[in-house]
Design an enzyme around this catalytic site. Sequence first.
Site, mmCIF file in Angstrom:
data_model
loop_
_atom_site.group_PDB
_atom_site.id
_atom_site.type_symbol
_atom_site.label_atom_id
_atom_site.label_comp_id
_atom_site.label_asym_id
_atom_site.label_seq_id
_atom_site.Cartn_x
_atom_site.Cartn_y
_atom_site.Cartn_z
ATOM 1 N N GLU A 137 0.411 9.733 -8.447
ATOM 2 C CA GLU A 137 1.698 10.151 -9.038
ATOM 3 C C GLU A 137 1.849 9.621 -10.473
ATOM 4 O O GLU A 137 2.948 9.253 -10.874
ATOM 5 C CB GLU A 137 2.884 9.668 -8.189
ATOM 6 C CG GLU A 137 2.897 10.200 -6.762
ATOM 7 C CD GLU A 137 4.007 9.561 -5.933
ATOM 8 O OE1 GLU A 137 5.161 10.001 -6.042
ATOM 9 O OE2 GLU A 137 3.706 8.595 -5.209
ATOM 10 N N TRP B 212 -3.123 3.278 -5.967
ATOM 11 C CA TRP B 212 -4.372 3.893 -6.457
ATOM 12 C C TRP B 212 -4.159 4.769 -7.695
ATOM 13 O O TRP B 212 -4.922 5.714 -7.945
ATOM 14 C CB TRP B 212 -5.031 4.743 -5.357
ATOM 15 C CG TRP B 212 -4.783 4.289 -3.960
ATOM 16 C CD1 TRP B 212 -5.247 3.131 -3.390
ATOM 17 C CD2 TRP B 212 -4.000 4.940 -2.940
ATOM 18 N NE1 TRP B 212 -4.811 3.039 -2.098
ATOM 19 C CE2 TRP B 212 -4.062 4.137 -1.784
ATOM 20 C CE3 TRP B 212 -3.277 6.131 -2.896
ATOM 21 C CZ2 TRP B 212 -3.400 4.476 -0.603
ATOM 22 C CZ3 TRP B 212 -2.623 6.481 -1.713
ATOM 23 C CH2 TRP B 212 -2.694 5.657 -0.599
ATOM 24 N N GLY B 213 -3.116 4.501 -8.456
ATOM 25 C CA GLY B 213 -2.852 5.314 -9.650
ATOM 26 C C GLY B 213 -2.279 6.690 -9.335
ATOM 27 O O GLY B 213 -2.182 7.548 -10.219
ATOM 28 N N ASP C 3 0.821 -1.213 0.000
ATOM 29 C CA ASP C 3 0.000 0.000 0.000
ATOM 30 C C ASP C 3 0.860 1.271 0.000
ATOM 31 O O ASP C 3 2.094 1.206 -0.063
ATOM 32 C CB ASP C 3 -0.941 -0.051 1.224
ATOM 33 C CG ASP C 3 -2.341 0.412 0.892
ATOM 34 O OD1 ASP C 3 -2.485 1.318 0.054
ATOM 35 O OD2 ASP C 3 -3.303 -0.117 1.479
ATOM 36 N N ASP D 151 -10.147 3.279 -4.108
ATOM 37 C CA ASP D 151 -10.816 2.129 -3.481
ATOM 38 C C ASP D 151 -12.245 1.936 -3.981
ATOM 39 O O ASP D 151 -13.014 2.892 -4.082
ATOM 40 C CB ASP D 151 -10.877 2.321 -1.961
ATOM 41 C CG ASP D 151 -9.538 2.030 -1.313
ATOM 42 O OD1 ASP D 151 -8.514 2.055 -2.016
ATOM 43 O OD2 ASP D 151 -9.531 1.786 -0.094
HETATM 44 C C1 GAL Z 1 -6.207 1.049 1.091
HETATM 45 C C2 GAL Z 1 -6.279 0.034 -0.028
HETATM 46 C C3 GAL Z 1 -7.350 -0.970 0.321
HETATM 47 C C4 GAL Z 1 -7.021 -1.640 1.638
HETATM 48 C C5 GAL Z 1 -6.802 -0.601 2.737
HETATM 49 C C6 GAL Z 1 -6.277 -1.225 4.017
HETATM 50 O O1 GAL Z 1 -5.228 1.985 0.812
HETATM 51 O O2 GAL Z 1 -6.545 0.666 -1.232
HETATM 52 O O3 GAL Z 1 -7.497 -1.924 -0.713
HETATM 53 O O4 GAL Z 1 -5.860 -2.421 1.482
HETATM 54 O O5 GAL Z 1 -5.887 0.395 2.320
HETATM 55 O O6 GAL Z 1 -6.081 -0.292 5.028
#
Ligand code: GAL
Length: 377
Positions: free
Chosen positions: A164, A161-162, A126, A183
Amino acid sequence: MIVKTPPLGWNSWNTFGSNINEQLIREMADAMVETGLRDAGYEYLVIDDCWSLRERNEKDELVADPEKFPSGMKAVADYVHSKGLKFGMYSCNGTLTCAGYPSSFDHEFIDAKTFADWGVDFLKYDNCNRPLSYSGRLLYKRMGLALANCGRDILFSACNWGAEESQNWIKETGAHMWRSTGDINDSWASIKDIAEKQVRLLPTNGQGCFNDMDMLVVGMGGKGNVGMGGCTLEEYRTHFSVWALFGSPLMIGCDIRNMSQEIKDILMNKEILAINQDPACRQPFAVPMIQEDWFAWKAWVRYLEGGDIAVGFFNFGDTPLYPTLALTEIGLGRVSGKALRVRDIWADKDLGVRKDHLSVYMEPHCCVMLRCSVVDA
Ligand code: GAL
């Protein structure tokens, strides 16, 4: 390690969030086998955020929370492997994960070794709580290098999440898949938003490093961590079809212990999965039919290995559609002397041979997925 087709599996986040433990993961492993998901190709069982203690141990290693995972992660991995599945875990490139647990910044090599020692096959990585002076572009490379040198094949699933403009550099990092959008949640609006945002990123998808449109919400029914209003069965079918045709990894997010037959029929449709797993991994292209609302009126076409053609019609609008696709738009037409033998996958119906055009009818939020073979006219 080269990943040849979009990874398939299950991830704990969408339904369970922080509410995870060893018993649950064992039950999910059992369910993947008993429901037939494993045999349909779903291979990875992934524990997302919230699995660790809040502190590292004296050797500076991550520690699985002993209340949630009393037997330790190695034992959980062994159980998952004993079911013929692969085991995935989660960390993050900042000082803390998105949910506030210790994360891998400045610990990339030591954590990669810990994951390898436990028998991890997949790491979702992440992008939260990064020290400001470090770019994602550097930190994803750090973990990519650490995984490539940890002594075990571990699929690297980047999750930024795409941000930068990561489509421009993510392949530098060794990622095998990368989250190209924000998300998902269990609503039609979220599905539509992600599908639309994916369109400009399709040229970056392909074998070795797949655009990840996020875990599926199919079957959640509005329940669980990212459950919102939930979706209709038709909306879940459209969601699954778009993700499959666009070549996204398919990571199930619902509680697979309690799936209805209708949900199983979506997630395990062999012909849709075959399109997603087509070995050529070609990008789909849009064919305009009537110039209006751009997404509602396009067909998405994908040339498959061996010469067949997949066609997806998606009605993202709120009124019924009767679109027509001229075969000249996809490389055929009268002059070719060829026609298409057409099969409607969701209807499980052979529609015969079409020489000029394909026409379908769709209720709002519905889709039609066709697999077509080129034949003599
Ligand atoms: C987000 C991620 C989610 C999940 C979450 C956990 O940044 O996009 O899919 O993993 O964190 O905290």
